[in-house]
Structure formats: C-alpha cells, structure tokens
Design a protein around this motif. Sequence first.
Motif, PDB file in Angstrom:
ATOM      1  N   PRO A   1       0.824  -1.212   0.000  1.00 34.17           N
ATOM      2  CA  PRO A   1       0.000   0.000   0.000  1.00 34.17           C
ATOM      3  C   PRO A   1       0.859   1.264   0.000  1.00 34.17           C
ATOM      4  CG  PRO A   1      -0.872  -1.580   1.568  1.00 34.17           C
ATOM      5  CD  PRO A   1       0.446  -2.125   1.106  1.00 34.17           C
ATOM      6  N   ALA A   2       0.514   2.195  -0.905  1.00 32.77           N
ATOM      7  CA  ALA A   2       1.304   3.418  -1.052  1.00 32.77           C
ATOM      8  C   ALA A   2       0.502   4.662  -0.734  1.00 32.77           C
ATOM      9  CB  ALA A   2       1.843   3.505  -2.489  1.00 32.77           C
ATOM     10  N   GLY A   3      -0.746   4.509  -0.341  1.00 34.80           N
ATOM     11  CA  GLY A   3      -1.594   5.654  -0.068  1.00 34.80           C
ATOM     12  C   GLY A   3      -2.936   5.491  -0.731  1.00 34.80           C
ATOM     13  N   GLN A   4      -3.664   6.594  -0.836  1.00 34.12           N
ATOM     14  CA  GLN A   4      -4.996   6.559  -1.422  1.00 34.12           C
ATOM     15  C   GLN A   4      -5.232   7.758  -2.323  1.00 34.12           C
ATOM     16  OE1 GLN A   4      -7.991   6.118   1.657  1.00 34.12           O
ATOM     17  NE2 GLN A   4      -7.585   3.922   1.828  1.00 34.12           N
ATOM     18  N   ALA A   5      -6.131   7.584  -3.268  1.00 31.83           N
ATOM     19  CA  ALA A   5      -6.623   8.674  -4.103  1.00 31.83           C
ATOM     20  C   ALA A   5      -8.145   8.561  -4.133  1.00 31.83           C
ATOM     21  CB  ALA A   5      -6.047   8.580  -5.513  1.00 31.83           C
ATOM     22  N   HIS A   6      -8.833   9.632  -3.778  1.00 29.86           N
ATOM     23  CA  HIS A   6     -10.303   9.613  -3.693  1.00 29.86           C
ATOM     24  C   HIS A   6     -10.791   8.536  -2.725  1.00 29.86           C
ATOM     25  CE1 HIS A   6     -10.072  12.298  -7.089  1.00 29.86           C
ATOM     26  NE2 HIS A   6      -9.608  11.357  -7.888  1.00 29.86           N
ATOM     27  N   GLY A   7      -9.989   8.230  -1.720  1.00 29.83           N
ATOM     28  CA  GLY A   7     -10.372   7.212  -0.755  1.00 29.83           C
ATOM     29  C   GLY A   7     -10.162   5.794  -1.215  1.00 29.83           C
ATOM     30  N   LEU A   8      -9.554   5.610  -2.388  1.00 28.77           N
ATOM     31  CA  LEU A   8      -9.294   4.269  -2.923  1.00 28.77           C
ATOM     32  C   LEU A   8      -7.803   3.960  -2.848  1.00 28.77           C
ATOM     33  CD1 LEU A   8     -11.573   4.476  -6.089  1.00 28.77           C
ATOM     34  CD2 LEU A   8     -12.068   3.273  -3.942  1.00 28.77           C
ATOM     35  N   PRO A   9      -7.454   2.720  -2.488  1.00 29.08           N
ATOM     36  CA  PRO A   9      -6.045   2.372  -2.307  1.00 29.08           C
ATOM     37  C   PRO A   9      -5.232   2.431  -3.595  1.00 29.08           C
ATOM     38  CG  PRO A   9      -7.459   0.799  -1.175  1.00 29.08           C
ATOM     39  CD  PRO A   9      -8.350   1.638  -2.046  1.00 29.08           C
ATOM     40  N   VAL A  10      -3.961   2.761  -3.418  1.00 23.69           N
ATOM     41  CA  VAL A  10      -2.968   2.753  -4.484  1.00 23.69           C
ATOM     42  C   VAL A  10      -1.804   1.882  -4.016  1.00 23.69           C
ATOM     43  CG1 VAL A  10      -1.319   4.148  -5.812  1.00 23.69           C
ATOM     44  CG2 VAL A  10      -3.595   5.058  -5.280  1.00 23.69           C
ATOM     45  N   GLY A  11      -1.312   1.006  -4.889  1.00 21.65           N
ATOM     46  CA  GLY A  11      -0.179   0.140  -4.546  1.00 21.65           C
ATOM     47  C   GLY A  11       1.072   0.534  -5.299  1.00 21.65           C
ATOM     48  N   ILE A  12       2.222   0.307  -4.665  1.00 16.78           N
ATOM     49  CA  ILE A  12       3.511   0.481  -5.322  1.00 16.78           C
ATOM     50  C   ILE A  12       4.166  -0.884  -5.456  1.00 16.78           C
ATOM     51  CG2 ILE A  12       4.750   0.955  -3.159  1.00 16.78           C
ATOM     52  CD1 ILE A  12       6.523   2.902  -4.784  1.00 16.78           C
ATOM     53  N   SER A  13       4.766  -1.135  -6.613  1.00 20.14           N
ATOM     54  CA  SER A  13       5.318  -2.454  -6.926  1.00 20.14           C
ATOM     55  C   SER A  13       6.833  -2.465  -6.909  1.00 20.14           C
ATOM     56  CB  SER A  13       4.849  -2.903  -8.316  1.00 20.14           C
ATOM     57  OG  SER A  13       3.493  -3.267  -8.304  1.00 20.14           O
ATOM     58  N   PHE A  14       7.371  -3.609  -6.454  1.00 18.69           N
ATOM     59  CA  PHE A  14       8.800  -3.910  -6.516  1.00 18.69           C
ATOM     60  C   PHE A  14       8.936  -5.205  -7.321  1.00 18.69           C
ATOM     61  CE2 PHE A  14       7.996  -1.480  -2.740  1.00 18.69           C
ATOM     62  CZ  PHE A  14       9.098  -0.642  -2.578  1.00 18.69           C
ATOM     63  N   VAL A  15       9.655  -5.143  -8.428  1.00 19.68           N
ATOM     64  CA  VAL A  15       9.814  -6.287  -9.329  1.00 19.68           C
ATOM     65  C   VAL A  15      11.295  -6.554  -9.519  1.00 19.68           C
ATOM     66  CG1 VAL A  15       9.570  -7.003 -11.756  1.00 19.68           C
ATOM     67  CG2 VAL A  15       7.611  -6.032 -10.534  1.00 19.68           C
ATOM     68  N   GLY A  16      11.674  -7.830  -9.569  1.00 20.30           N
ATOM     69  CA  GLY A  16      13.082  -8.185  -9.761  1.00 20.30           C
ATOM     70  C   GLY A  16      13.253  -9.366 -10.691  1.00 20.30           C
TER      71      GLY A  16
END
Length: 531
Positions: free
Chosen positions: A481-496
């Motif tokens: 979880p990276a925060g929210q926009a308009h009350g909806l969750p936003v995710g940040i990805s780590f890929v390797g």
Amino acid sequence: MDRRDFVRLGLAAGAVAGTAGAARAAQAAAGNDAILEAGAQEQGAQMQAGKLTAVSLAERYLARIAAIDKAGPRINAVIELNPDALRIAAELDAERKAGKVRGPLHGIPVLLKDNIATGDKMSTSAGSLALDGVRASRDAFVAARLRDAGAVILGKTNLSEWANMRSTHSVSGWSGRGGLTRNPHALDRNTSGSSSGSGAAMAASLATLAVGTETDGSIVSPASTCGIVGIKPTLGLVSRSGIIPIAHSQDTAGPMTRSVADAALLLAALAGTDPQDPATKGIQGRPDDYVAALRPDGLKGKRLGVARNFFGSSTAVDAVIEKELAVLKAQGAILVDVEVPNVDKYNDSELEVLLAEFRPDLEAYLAAYAPHASIKTMADLIAFNDRNAARELQFFGQEHLVAAQAKRGLNDKAYRAALANNHRYARDEGIDTVMAERQLDALVAPTGGLAWLTDFINGDHYGGSFSSPAAVAGYPHVTVPAGQAHGLPVGISFVGTAWSDAALIGMAYAYEQASKRRKAPAFAASVNLKA
C-alpha cells in the motif's frame, strides 16, 4: 462458537439496514478487538503467553465474517467456511499446551482461494457451479504445507470464476457459485481479480492470512485495489500441484496479507520442493531468507529503476507514487528513471500460451484431484455452462473456454513459438536487460489503477497495470500500500529478476515501515469525490 451461534451472529448483523447501519455493523463486529487486525507474530506471542488461544482467535474471526462478510456491508469475500476449523484449532491448542509449537503459524487462521485443493469437507470449485460440492481427493501441496506449519484453514475465498479465464468481457470478483465480492473501501467498486476474495478478506480483517494465485495480475491487482500486501513469487518457488490451473508457464500461488512481515512468514511456509511439480526443483534460497530480509534498512544503497513507461494511466495514481518515490529516496535508495523494454511484444503471444496450456492443464487437474466430478474435460465444462446458462452465463460468456478447447495442444508450433517469444522479450530482452544495463536491484512503478465501478453490462475496465512483465517472465513481484486517491487504495510495486524474492521483500518492508500507508477500510457505499 457452534453452528447456532454462528447463524445467530449472522442474523443479528443482517438486521442492520442501510449504509450507516452497515458501517456500524462492521465497527460492532470489530469492537476494540485489535487482535484481529494484528499480525501472526503478535497473535502467536499472545498464544504463547497464554493470553489467547487458537480457538478463541478463530471464533472471533468467524464472528467478524458473520457480521461483515455475510451481513452488514456484505463483502462476500468468503465462499465457504471450514466446518472443522474449530476442531483443528482446539487440537493445535492442545499441542501448544503440551509443549509442541510447529512454528510461527501455529494456530494462525488462514483463508485459501477456492482454486486451491483441500482434501477435507470443503469444495474446491474455482467458483464454478460445475464443481460445486466437489471435494478434492487430497490437499494441494501448499494446503498440506500450511497444515504442517500449524495454520488453521478457516475457509475458502471467492474469486473471479476460473481465475478470470472464462470470458473476454468478465466482471472481476464474480463467480457463479460465489456471487460478487465487493471492495471494502467502496462497496460499489471492484476488487479486481482473480484473487478477489482473498484481497477483500485481508482488507476487512476476516483472517490473519490469505493465499491467492496469479497468472497475470491476480494477486498484485486485487492486493493493490484492496490496499494490502501481495507477493507473486518466482515461478517454481511455490508448488502448483493441486491448484486449479490456467497455465503452468505462469501460474503460482502467493501470500496476500496486511503487512510485509506476515507475507514473509506465509511465503516461508508455502515455499518448498515438491516432487510432483518439476518447476520447484530449481528453488534457490531458504525459507528463512524471507523472514531474515525484514530489515528497516532494506532500501539503503539499493538502485531502483523507476519504470516510467508504466506511469501515465492515471494522474491521481501517478501523484501518489511520485510522493512515495521521495520516501524510497529518504531511506537510502538510488532512483534511476528507466523504461522496461519490449513490453508491447508479448501481448498476443501471452494469450496464445495461456489458451494453449489451459485445456491440458485443467484436464490433468480434474483427473488427479477431482475424479468424481461430472466434468472431465474442457468440452464437458463448456457444455455444462451452456446447459446452465441462466445462472452461469447470465452476465458474460465463455469465450476463453471455447478458444482454449480449439487449441492444438502443447506440441503445436504456434504455442511453442509464442512461449519462446514470451521468454525472450519478458526475460532476456526485458527485465533482465534493463536491470543489467542500469545495474538495478529492482524496478518500481504503480501496481495499477484505482478500483473501478463494478459494471455487469460492460465488464471490467482496468486503469493500467504493471503485472505483465513479471508474470510473463515468471519473476517475483511485491506490491505494498502506497496511499490513497479519492479514498481508494494505491499500490507500489517492486519487481526483480528470478529468485530475488527475499531481496524484494527486504525493500518492500523498509518502504512499508517508513511510510505506513495502509488504511483500514471504511465500508463506504461509494467514493466521496469531494473528500
């Protein structure tokens, strides 16, 4: 809590009407019971100290499922409860009292996606009415691993039927058997798929842990839209045996949890060499590596490639992630703007591979794990859906099933060429190239778009996704979880790259501890655009 108590709780919660009533029911079920939001380590410590038992913990989660999932907001994340859950919990309590503790998951409740076979009284159906009531002949390898680790399998979660591989116009989170799972953050919004129930269940704290599966996006997308942690492991780290498949070249199970620490503990339990799954023979690393990676300095000195060609789908999402890049930098990460190459060169070939593998893989599963099912083949499944169209095909069709039935099998030249193309452009000339050339430890980007309004007329409408490069390559992907926009969750990805799972967990944990962006859901009827 016996069956009558469970029904009573469900009826009491169901008496609450309206949006405000739904929110009150959710709060009443949770009360001040912070232990339900806690992670496996804290719950285990309380059990060890004699302040909590596996039975009482399971009972409290069952009460919350009755009040929130089956009544009140009616998230509908759980498709079936395990009738033996409390008996298993009591046996594990007796073991602990006798001095036998199997590990950190001893007595911890877990929910499994309903495409993971359990050789018990529950069905394993992939959400399809064709397998409703069909019990698997034995546990999937991952289910057996969890039992051995002392986890309490509390039940099964709903999913996008057949792991979202039924129709070109599907509605994620819906299955013929389970109905629609709703997003706890805004009930009219979609959970994404196909591990919809696992994502919603974790967001709503219906168990400590959940397991999802992914072919392309089915762990990381619902994790992102529901505001939780999701890990799609390196292909072969977690056995595929006993999981209703789409395609063996991309399928994997993985953790879905409220914290990176819980995800690491769960991955350590799931991972292992399985003689029945040849992909697991190449496992690199040890289970302890995932827990040992949980260090707050896990980002220090790491070179992160910011995958700029996966920005731009949503200004709201981009704004959230741009702020979080500063958090990564503050924790000692070195940020490098990059573009992942050749991402447009496997769109068609990915689908070719999935369709070609679907029929033989599914028929092999049915023969091995569901020999008593009425359907034996893909053709049987298609015919079943046609006969039961009023229930199964009421919202969308089965175009993918029909296309898979028409494929020529795993020796077909078109399939083999498509698979080689996927590996070339997703691995060798994709993730591997950019990471080697820019000397990167990981790639970061927005996991995907915001949760969309569920639409049974037009189907899904995604808003961007970073899932395909890692999915097609078979490489690990962690979303936080990276925060929210308009009350909806936003995710940040780590890929390797392959087998970098522990390293990604370390980076994701360091970010999580520095940011602490996860918010518990409010069970709102819809998004307040003025907020």
